[in-house]
Write a protein that holds these residues in place. Structure first.
Motif, PDB file in Angstrom:
ATOM      1  N   ALA A  34     -19.866  30.412   5.453  1.00 14.45           N
ATOM      2  CA  ALA A  34     -21.306  30.244   5.302  1.00 14.45           C
ATOM      3  C   ALA A  34     -21.965  31.594   5.071  1.00 14.45           C
ATOM      4  O   ALA A  34     -21.538  32.607   5.617  1.00 14.45           O
ATOM      5  N   CYS A  48     -26.472  29.260   3.869  1.00 13.52           N
ATOM      6  CA  CYS A  48     -27.537  29.362   4.860  1.00 13.52           C
ATOM      7  C   CYS A  48     -27.896  30.819   5.086  1.00 13.52           C
ATOM      8  O   CYS A  48     -27.153  31.728   4.722  1.00 13.52           O
ATOM      9  N   MET A  50     -26.037  23.982   9.411  1.00 10.53           N
ATOM     10  CA  MET A  50     -24.675  24.521   9.571  1.00 10.53           C
ATOM     11  C   MET A  50     -24.098  24.109  10.932  1.00 10.53           C
ATOM     12  O   MET A  50     -22.977  23.612  11.022  1.00 10.53           O
ATOM     13  N   PHE A  68     -19.738  32.371   9.757  1.00 16.27           N
ATOM     14  CA  PHE A  68     -21.079  32.683   9.250  1.00 16.27           C
ATOM     15  C   PHE A  68     -21.189  34.189   9.002  1.00 16.27           C
ATOM     16  O   PHE A  68     -20.803  34.996   9.833  1.00 16.27           O
ATOM     17  N   VAL A 118     -16.705  27.291  11.395  1.00 15.12           N
ATOM     18  CA  VAL A 118     -17.408  27.877  10.248  1.00 15.12           C
ATOM     19  C   VAL A 118     -17.549  29.380  10.483  1.00 15.12           C
ATOM     20  O   VAL A 118     -17.941  29.807  11.570  1.00 15.12           O
ATOM     21  N   LEU A 178     -20.863  26.692   2.721  1.00 14.89           N
ATOM     22  CA  LEU A 178     -22.206  26.295   3.158  1.00 14.89           C
ATOM     23  C   LEU A 178     -23.181  27.428   2.875  1.00 14.89           C
ATOM     24  O   LEU A 178     -22.889  28.586   3.164  1.00 14.89           O
TER      25      LEU A 178
END
Length: 434
Positions: free
Chosen positions: A50, A82, A93, A18, A16, A80
């Motif tokens: 994310a 967050c 996450m 972020f 992921v 996602l």
């Protein structure tokens, strides 16, 4: 792909990104998309972006698709939501992935919640921080827990400090004999449009320099084992010196390279009994005119950084105080296309059969790492290839999880080969035997 961490098999994503819609994050997303579609990975890469805003994240995915000449990235890429200020969202996450690429800096303010969420929830974590205080603070707080959880937290996986850290290891592996000391010289070349850095990096520098005392205290607290000096002692150079090799002036490199290399060398020495390499990091700045300009700017910076109102000014007007080198917009595509870096390593050591504890070094080697624009082209390449190494070269990672520097984590993996294929190139320039 082998499943790492607990219950990793049920995790929907391997990776992921972020902070995917941030200035650096968008380039990391592009690089992940490129790796996912390159066919170099053993299976299809399941990944997600994310951040706080669904619209922004979708726009970043759309841009990444266009840059790869596709209509869209498939529905297989997750989105996602967050926020670094919301611990529950970070935990959610981390539970869904094997690895988080954390692009949200300055890390001294926003880094720890992500590391904590990853370690608590059995996900590994990679960042591109060049902030020694953050990197070493995370080592102190989370190394033991990460080891228990079997996850890897690897900081400084961008231009800070993969070229330097892996460059020293590359130099060591290419020298016939025992490498005992290396100096590296960085040169950044820019095209007609000049070069420019986004002000996120500027902020990290402002707060980092203001906080030197706390870094010293932190190191005392950690109580590092001293790294023995093997071979002739590397001489300390002045604040500014004329470099005969390059016929220009050089200064010590202010980034995290020296501290990261030292951590790697300490690990390789204490854990793997390898001969530690002494290291000095420098940057070439050009002729006398550049030296004078830099001295004025440096003195002003150091005066302002000591006071909170000075720091506020520096952070508010990066363009003014950096003579246009740091801006809130960051570099244009043209500036990035015209910029590249070369890091040249001069190593010395002892030939096979010579005892490094006695006598003068009798072999030398010169290697280099060169690549595209450091901040937003080379950094995403380094970060994503580090991620690929973590996911694909699992058997070659340190046996135990923990908080690692890149050289410690990746010394036995194929990271250098992977970087070479993506345009961050390691090569031997000369091997004069003495």
């Amino acid at each position: 792909m082998a499943a790492g961490g607990d219950g990793a098999a049920e995790r929907p994503y391997e990776l992921v990104v972020f902070g995917a819609s941030g200035f650096t994050g968008q380039f990391v997303v592009e690089e992940v998309a490129r790796a996912a579609s390159s066919g170099e990975l053993r299976g299809a890469l399941r990944w997600a972006v994310a951040g706080r805003s669904r619209e922004k994240l979708q726009a970043v995915l759309q841009r990444a698709a266009e840059s790869l000449g596709k209509a869209a990235l498939g529905a297989e890429v997750g989105v996602l939501l967050c926020d670094v200020g919301d611990a529950a969202s970070l935990a959610a996450m981390a539970r869904q992935t094997r690895l988080v690429l954390n692009c949200v800096g300055p890390y001294r303010f926003f880094g720890e919640p992500v590391v904590e969420a990853c370690v608590e929830n059995g996900a590994s974590c990679i960042d591109i921080s060049g902030e020694p205080q953050f990197l070493e603070g995370m080592y102190m707080k989370y190394n033991k827990k990460a080891a228990e959880k079997g996850v890897y937290v690897i900081g400084s996986c961008g231009f800070d400090s993969i070229p330097a850290d892996m460059g020293v290891l590359y130099t060591r592996d290419k020298l016939k004999g025992t490498l005992t000391a290396v100096e590296s010289f960085l040169k950044v070349k820019s095209g007609p449009e000049g070069t420019c850095v986004h002000d996120g990096t500027w902020k990290s520098a402002v707060y980092g320099l203001a906080d030197q005392d706390n870094l010293r205290k932190l190191r005392k607290k950690i109580g590092y084992a001293p790294v023995p000096v093997v071979g002739a002692k590397l001489r300390r150079r002045g604040l500014v010196f004329f470099n005969q090799e390059f016929k220009e002036y050089s200064i010590p490199f202010m980034g995290s390279d020296a501290s990261v290399v030292k951590r790697s060398q300490r690990y390789l020495h204490t854990e793997l009994q390898e001969t530690p390499v002494q290291y000095g990091a420098y940057v070439n700045i050009g002729g006398l005119g550049s030296v004078i300009k830099l001295m004025f700017a440096g003195i002003l910076f150091l005066l302002l950084v000591k006071f909170s109102f000075g720091r506020k000014l520096l952070v508010k007007y990066p363009e003014f105080f950096s003579a246009g080198h740091f801006t809130k917009k960051g570099p244009t595509q043209k500036q990035m296309d015209g910029t590249s870096f070369t890091m040249t390593f001069f190593g010395e050591g002892y030939s096979e059969g010579q005892d490094p504890q006695n006598g003068k070094p009798n072999v030398k080697i010169c290697t280099e790492v060169k690549g595209p624009e450091p901040g937003y082209v080379a950094t995403p390449i380094a970060m994503v290839q580090a991620a690929v190494s973590l996911l694909e070269d699992t058997a070659c990672l340190p046996k135990q999880g923990g908080v690692y520097s890149p050289g410690a984590a990746f010394s036995k993996t194929k990271l250098i080969d992977r970087l070479n294929k993506r345009g961050v190139e390691f090569s031997v320039i000369s091997k004069p035997e003495i």
